[in-house]
Structure formats: structure tokens, C-alpha cells
Scaffold this active site. Structure first.
Site, PDB file in Angstrom:
ATOM      1  N   HIS A  96     -43.367 126.053  71.752  1.00 14.21           N
ATOM      2  CA  HIS A  96     -42.833 126.889  70.667  1.00 14.21           C
ATOM      3  C   HIS A  96     -43.116 126.313  69.286  1.00 14.21           C
ATOM      4  CE1 HIS A  96     -39.000 124.457  70.775  1.00 14.21           C
ATOM      5  NE2 HIS A  96     -39.008 124.734  69.501  1.00 14.21           N
ATOM      6  N   ASP A 139     -41.986 123.820  78.171  1.00 15.92           N
ATOM      7  CA  ASP A 139     -42.197 124.082  76.739  1.00 15.92           C
ATOM      8  C   ASP A 139     -43.042 122.984  76.090  1.00 15.92           C
ATOM      9  OD1 ASP A 139     -42.042 124.877  74.122  1.00 15.92           O
ATOM     10  OD2 ASP A 139     -39.867 125.150  74.106  1.00 15.92           O
ATOM     11  N   SER A 145     -37.447 119.485  67.968  1.00 11.64           N
ATOM     12  CA  SER A 145     -38.328 120.071  68.969  1.00 11.64           C
ATOM     13  C   SER A 145     -39.613 119.277  69.013  1.00 11.64           C
ATOM     14  CB  SER A 145     -38.654 121.516  68.611  1.00 11.64           C
ATOM     15  OG  SER A 145     -37.664 122.337  69.109  1.00 11.64           O
TER      16      SER A 145
END
Ligand code: ARG
Ligand code: GLU
Length: 732
Positions: free
Chosen positions: A87, A223, A663
Site C-alpha cells: 500500500h 502487504d 507502514s
């Protein structure tokens, strides 16, 4: 003695007045030695603080990279291979995707380095060193000084410090306030500008569960995406060139194949964006009761419209995938945050803290008086907060409405807003100003129109204008919408949308480019006559005059108060170790692999497996489809060296204190090896930016073995595995 969960959590709340809790805290890497090393080692860490952060030798910090300024990434080979989240790379993956080469749907794996895809504008920033510069920046500052004088003194000190700093070639320096301006640290950075896409799994792995599973445990998302940093022949930063070479790092993370078990030590290293752990209760109440609900409702409306269009048309799905994910992400986070604050009585917890704060303050004042130096400097901080938060509310709500509608959700308004800046450049700096800004706009505009569907945006516009008119608490702010509604030739919100979208030149690239191709004077005249331009100008002016100015004035007072309140907390709770709120600077957080009790009788285990992917599998579904190749590997249990007792681990959770910006952060084991990749938080704990609760706040990581399995067994990209250094720290 019998503990109920409630009495336990009161005890914990009380203890947390004294010490930060295991798990809580986003710590500065250069202060670990002084503040955290002992604690970390007692939790199982086998490294020293110097192994994590050193200016004298290669250390973990040299493998940690700020990815594009919004995510974290880490180096995992001596050829500059960079690991981050799917992402985080989504914008880049999306930009290389077409219906013919559908990398979102099918994934992408560069066969050789020559096939790696450049990404103009994408940066990778290393931290060279961090220093405490508080004394230099606060030189000449004293308590009770006039705030304007204070700021101008600080500005001068900052300039002077930067001018005198000795920087190497390509190095930059940033100096940031910490603890609300009570301390300052400098960061010397080095930024690389040639970062190429190496590989990404298909969305059905990298975004498995999509928005339904986002912010939720148990999770089964792979991810991750791989990039590579390229450098000039001297290994220094260089603009993109086919002649650039793979970057050689000072340090890269070895990868552990030994996996994780409950209670294992975990360290997460990265660039958390923003937290607000020291707010007064009034601010939290306002967030939960007023601001979050408004923002959630606006996004809810916009998302429903776009979602329906994406499901109906694969071209739209590609165009809007990345934009939609960005809007949906915080929409859902705010819902979780509000729920979590209510569920854990976040406001009550702050109120109890404020009571203790006031009682300590009073005692101190009495003591001070006896000694003849009454400490009245913190006097009525909390009452002042109460008044100011009440005062700011209508302006803050108007601001959220304006930002959400104009900057985040209606695409035409954002673009029209850039045009108003272009005109301002012309008015202030003539042709040169205009041409400079136009040059900067062109890249944005091509990207914007490539993924733009005016038909969809128009629907969003009509719906959000209605909310704006109905929800902005200051009527002068929404007056321009009312004025259009009152026009005889305009019928309702759709009428406004027709009036603007059918007559503006700004819905199409060629229309916009035609105008920008004219002489600056002609273009400015054309723009000023454009209905979208006219509308955004009126809307912005109305907001600026009736809300923004007032907001800024009160907000400045609040910042001063926050600074004093922070200092007061540090003075009155001398036994507590404080950590600064996140501000996109490099931090370390550490904890352990732990499950949690999500709600009554529901205990979550800390690790998920590929079995869970198959349990969630819905053939053909938008969010839960599973790729046939992955099913085959699952059925054959073909997991190679990545298996854990015959099963394929997918994700795990821990007590690390993380936020947006973390992230792509590496999860590192007790010895300094990579064990996972941080990408999310668990639903019940999404309020940790405001109110960290150790019993339920968990970060979510992909198990690095799942990443290796996908790269190796699924994608067949074993040449990438060969670049990495795989280790077995638990085999002694
Ligand atoms: N919640 C994670 C984060 O804050 C992942 C977001 C991915 N986006 C999405 N809409 N699924 O970034
Ligand atoms: N997904 C988040 C990010 O993009 C990290 C999760 C969080 O906010 O904790 O940084």
C-alpha cells in the site's frame, strides 16, 4: 486477590502516571542508551543501543529509509534492495498499470535489473545523524517572554544553526521541535532520487481483504512490495539515469527464517507521522463527538459513490483504486478511533489524570509559597484549554468541512484551487512567477487527468455540496453555495453541479492545456471567467475570512498552552519517562509478540496462517478472491524452507506503539534480524494515537517468511532471494 479486568485497568491507568508502559512509546534512536536500553534488554533484546543507532559505525539505523516521505522501508541486500508495503508503493504500482499490463491485478516481477521500473519524484531518505540542538535553538528565550519575540528569536537561531552546520555533499539538515517546542533535535539526511519498482504481488495477495479487513485482526494480507535504490557511480544520490548503479548500503538487514513465538522481543523502526498523546480531555471529547463524526460522514458519502462506479467498470477501478484506498483508510480509522476511545473511557482516563495533575500542582504551589517562590506559572492551564477548545469548535468544524470537501474528496475543486494559485503567482510575480508555477503544475495535471472521470466527480460534488451547506456551522462560510442555489436558472445541488461541470474548461486535460498554452495574461483572463474557478475563489474567500483566520488565531494560543502544559507534565511527574509525539522523524518502538482480549470472551492469538486465507476465500470477490497459483501451493503444502511446523505463517501482532508512517517499518528480532513488515493496527486499538492502552493496542506485521514464500514459490523470483542474507538466530 481477585482482579477484574476493570480493576486491573484502573491499576494500569494509575501506574502509567509513573512510568511509560512496556510497549508504549515512540523513542528517539539516539536517546535509547540513556532511556531504554535496560528496559529493552530486560524484555529479551540481545543488542546494545549502539547496535541500533551509532554515528561511528554501521548500525540498524543505516538500513532504515524514509520512503517518499510518507512511509518507511528497509534495505535487505547489499545491492540496495528495498522492502516496503504494497500500500506504500500502490501509487507507483498504479501509475505503471494499464488494462494490458495490469500490475495491480496480476503483480509485477522484474526479471533482471534492466526491467526495474523508474518512478519520477519518488525519494528514499537516510538519517545520517541526530543531535540535540535545544540549547542553540532556545538561546535567548526565557519564560514569560512575548510570544512573537520568542518565535522570531527561534527563527533567527534556526537560520544561524543551519547556516553554520557542516554538511557533507548531498546532505541536508532539518531541525524539528519536540515536546511541543520544549526541545529541538536536528536530523542530517541524505536523499536518493532514483528508486525503481522491483516486484509486487497481485492485489489479491498484497491487498487481500482490502477495506473490509483493513485495520482488523485476524489479518491475512501479504502487504509488501520491493523497490531498489540506485545511485551514481560514486554511490551518492543522482537523478534517474540508465547509467546509475544499485546503491551499496552501510548496513542491510539479515532475514531470520526462525519466525516468531508469543512473548518474543520485537523492535519496530521507522517514521511515525503524527500522534497526540498529551492532549487535554476537552480536545479528545471534541475529536470524538464533533470532528470525527463530520469527517466520517463526508467520506462515507463520497466513498459509496466511487465504490459503485469502481465495481461497475474495470477501467474506473484502475483509475480510482489508489485514490479510493487513501480516502477509505482514514475514514475507517476515525470510526475505530472514536469507538476505541469510548470503549476504553479515554476521556475519563484523561480527566483522572488532570485531577492528579491539578492536585500535584496545588501541592507544589503551596510548597513554593512556603519557600517564598510560589509556582504560579502553570496556574489555570486546564481552564484556559477548556475555554479555547470551546471557542475554536465552530472554526475547527468549518475547517474540517472545507479541507475534506475541497482538498480531499471533490477532485475538480482541488485542481481549480491550483489554478487560483497560478493566477496569484501571475498577479504577484508577473510572467516569471506564472511560468515557474505552471512548470510545476504540468506534471500534476497529466497525472491527475490520466485517472479522472468528471462524470463520477460531479456526482460526488453534488452530494458533498449538500452536506457542506447543511453541516458547516457558520453560515457565512457556506454562503457561496447558498448564493448559487438561489439563482433562478439553477435547480438544487445537481443544478449547481451541472452549472459548473458542464461549463468549466477544467474537467479535461486538453481544455486545461489549451488555456495554459495561451499567453499568461490571456490564460489568467480565461481562468477568471471559468465557473469552477469562480466558485472555488468565492468558497475559499468565504472560508478564509469567516473561519480560517479565527481558527489560526485561537490555534496559536492553543500551541502556546500545549507547550506550557507539556512542560508542566514533565515537571510534575518527574518519575515518568516521557516520549515525544510522532512528527515524521525517526523513532524506535519495542514490544513483544502478544495476542489480546478484543471483547468479552474473545481472545485473539498472535499469529495467522495460510489456512485463514483459504477460510476467507470468496471466488471472484472484489476483496477476498484467491489467486489459483496460491491455492495450488497451499494444496501441495509447497512451502519449502519458509514453513513453520508444516504451516505457512502469514501475519502476526505485537505490542509495538505505531502509527501512520510506520507502514513498511521492519519488525526486528532480539538480534537485529528482520522478522516482519509492519503495515497496520488492530481495530480495538486504533485510538492509540490519542490514548494508548497496553491491553488492546497491537500493531500488525506480515511474517517475513510469507514474503519470502511469495517471492520465491509464488513469483519464482529466486534471484531476489539469492541477494538476501537468510539466517537462523534461534538455532544455536
Ligand atoms: N490501514 C493501513 C494503513 O494505515 C493500511 C492501509 C491500506 N489501505 C487500504 N485502504 N486498504 O496504512
Ligand atoms: N497503515 C499505516 C501506514 O500507512 C500504518 C498503520 C498505522 O497507522 O498504524 O503507515
Amino acid at each position: 486477590m481477585k482482579f477484574t479486568l476493570r480493576s486491573l485497568s484502573i491499576l494500569i491507568a494509575f501506574l502509567s502516571f509513573q512510568t511509560a508502559f512496556a510497549g508504549e512509546g515512540m523513542w528517539l534512536p539516539h536517546l535509547l542508551k540513556a532511556l531504554n536500553e535496560g528496559d529493552m534488554q530486560s524484555m529479551g533484546m540481545k543488542m546494545t543501543a549502539e547496535d541500533i543507532y551509532s554515528v561511528n559505525k554501521g548500525s540498524l539505523k543505516d538500513a532504515i529509509v524514509h520512503f517518499g516521505g510518507f512511509c518507511t522501508s528497509e534495505i535487505i541486500s547489499d545491492k540496495g534492495l528495498l522492502l516496503t508495503n504494497h500500500h506504500c508503493g500502490y501509487g507507483q504500482i498504479q501509475s505503471h498499470t494499464t488494462l494490458e499490463n495490469n500490475y495491480i491485478q496480476d503483480g509485477f516481477w522484474a526479471k533482471t535489473m534492466k526491467d526495474e521500473l523508474p518512478n519520477p519524484g519518488l525519494t528514499a531518505t537516510f538519517i545520517v545523524r541526530i543531535d540535540d540542538v535545544t540549547d542553540s535553538i532556545l538561546k535567548g528565550i526565557n519564560e514569560g517572554m512575548d510570544e512573537k519575540k520568542r518565535q522570531s528569536t527561534i527563527d533567527k537561531n534556526l537560520e544561524a544553526y543551519k547556516a553554520a552546520a557542516k554538511l557533507g555533499q548531498y546532505e541536508d539538515i532539518v531541525i524539528r521541535p519536540f515536546f511541543k517546542g520544549n526541545q529541538y533535535f536536528s536530523f542530517v539526511t541524505m536523499t536518493y532520487k532514483d528508486v525503481r519498482l522491483v516486484g509486487t504481488p497481485p492485489e489479491s495477495i498484497g491487498k487481500f481483504g482490502a477495506d473490509t479487513d483493513n485495520w482488523v485482526w485476524p489479518r491475512h494480507t501479504g502487504d509488501f512490495a520491493l523497490f531498489r535504490i540506485y545511485a551514481g557511480k560514486d554511490n551518492l544520490p543522482a537523478d534517474y539515469s540508465p547509467d546509475n548503479v544499485p546503491f551499496t548500503p552501510k548496513h542491510f538487514l539479515p532475514i531470520s527464517l526462525d519466525g516468531v513465538a508469543k512473548d518474543d522481543f520485537t523492535l519496530v523502526f521507522g517514521f511515525p507521522g503524527r500522534t497526540n498523546e498529551y492532549l487535554p480531555s476537552y480536545a479528545i471529547e471534541q475529536t470524538v463527538d464533533v470532528l470525527n463524526p463530520a469527517k466520517i460522514a463526508i467520506r462515507d458519502k463520497a466513498l459509496k459513490i466511487v465504490d459503485a462506479e469502481m465495481r461497475a467498470d474495470p477501467q474506473v477501478k484502475i483509475q480510482y483504486a489508489s485514490k479510493f484506498a487513501r480516502i477509505a483508510n482514514y475514514w475507517k480509522k476515525w470510526i475505530g478511533e472514536s469507538q476505541g476511545i469510548k470503549a476504553t473511557d479515554g476521556v475519563g482516563k484523561k480527566q483522572r489524570f488532570e485531577k492528579e495533575f491539578t492536585s500535584r500542582l496545588t501541592k507544589n504551589q503551596v510548597k513554593g509559597k512556603k519557600k517564598g517562590n510560589a509556582q504560579t506559572k502553570y496556574g489555570d492551564l486546564l481552564q484556559q484549554f477548556e475555554t479555547l477548545y470551546k471557542d475554536i469548535e465552530p472554526y475547527a468544524l468549518s475547517r474540517d468541512y472545507f479541507n475534506e470537501v475541497v482538498y480531499r474528496n471533490v477532485e475538480l475543486l482541488r485542481t481549480a484551487n491550483y489554478m487560483t494559485r497560478l493566477v496569484k503567482m501571475y498577479e504577484n510575480n508577473g510572467d516569471t512567477g506564472y511560468n515557474n508555477y505552471k512548470g510545476r503544475l504540468e506534471g500534476y495535471l497529466t497525472g491527475f487527468y490520466k485517472d479522472y472521470q468528471p462524470r463520477i466527480d460531479k456526482k460526488v460534488f453534488a452530494a458533498l455540496m449538500e452536506m457542506y451547506q447543511g453541516g458547516v456551522p457558520i453560515s457565512a462560510v457556506s454562503a457561496p453555495v447558498g448564493a448559487l442555489l438561489a439563482q433562478r436558472d439553477i435547480d438544487g445541488y445537481e443544478g449547481i453541479a451541472n452549472h459548473i461541470y458542464d461549463n468549466t474548461i477544467l474537467t479535461k486535460l486538453d481544455g486545461t492545456m489549451r488555456v495554459l498554452g495561451m499567453s499568461p495574461a490571456e490564460a489568467v483572463e480565461k481562468l477568471k471567467a471559468d465557473p469552477a474557478y469562480q466558485f472555488i475563489t468565492k468558497l475559499t474567500d468565504a472560508y478564509h475570512e469567516n473561519a480560517e483566520l479565527q481558527y489560526n488565531e485561537i490555534d496559536e494560543k492553543l500551541s502556546v498552552l500545549q507547550r506550557k502544559y507539556m512542560k508542566a507534565q514533565m515537571d510534575l511527574f518527574p518519575n515518568r519517562t516521557f516520549y515525544p509525539d510522532a512528527n515524521s522523524t525517526m523513532r524506535v518502538t519495542y514490544g513483544q509478540v502478544q495476542g489480546y482480549e478484543a471483547r468479552d470472551a474473545v481472545m485473539y492469538k498472535p499469529v495467522t496462517y495460510l489456512e485463514g486465507v483459504m477460510q476467507k476465500y470468496v471466488p471472484g470477490d472484489y476483496e477476498f478472491d484467491v489467486n489459483p497459483k496460491l491455492i495450488e501451493l497451499y494444496e501441495q503444502k509447497d512451502y519449502g524452507q519458509y514453513a513453520d511446523n508444516g504451516k505457512m505463517p502469514v501475519c502476526f501482532i505485537g505490542t509495538n506503539h505505531t502509527t501512520g508512517g510506520n507502514s513498511g517499518s521492519p519488525a526486528i528480532d532480539a538480534y537485529g534480524n528482520l522478522i516482519g513488515l509492519n503495515f497496520d493496527r488492530a481495530w480495538e486499538g486504533t485510538m492509540s494515537d490519542i490514548n494508548y492502552d497496553p491491553s488492546i493496542c497491537r500493531n500488525i506485521m506480515v511474517d517475513v517468511r510469507y514474503i519470502l514464500f511469495i517471492v520465491d514459490k509464488y513469483a519464482g523470483a529466486s534471484h531476489l532471494i539469492d541477494e538476501m542474507k537468510l539466517v537462523h538466530p534461534k538455532r544455536k
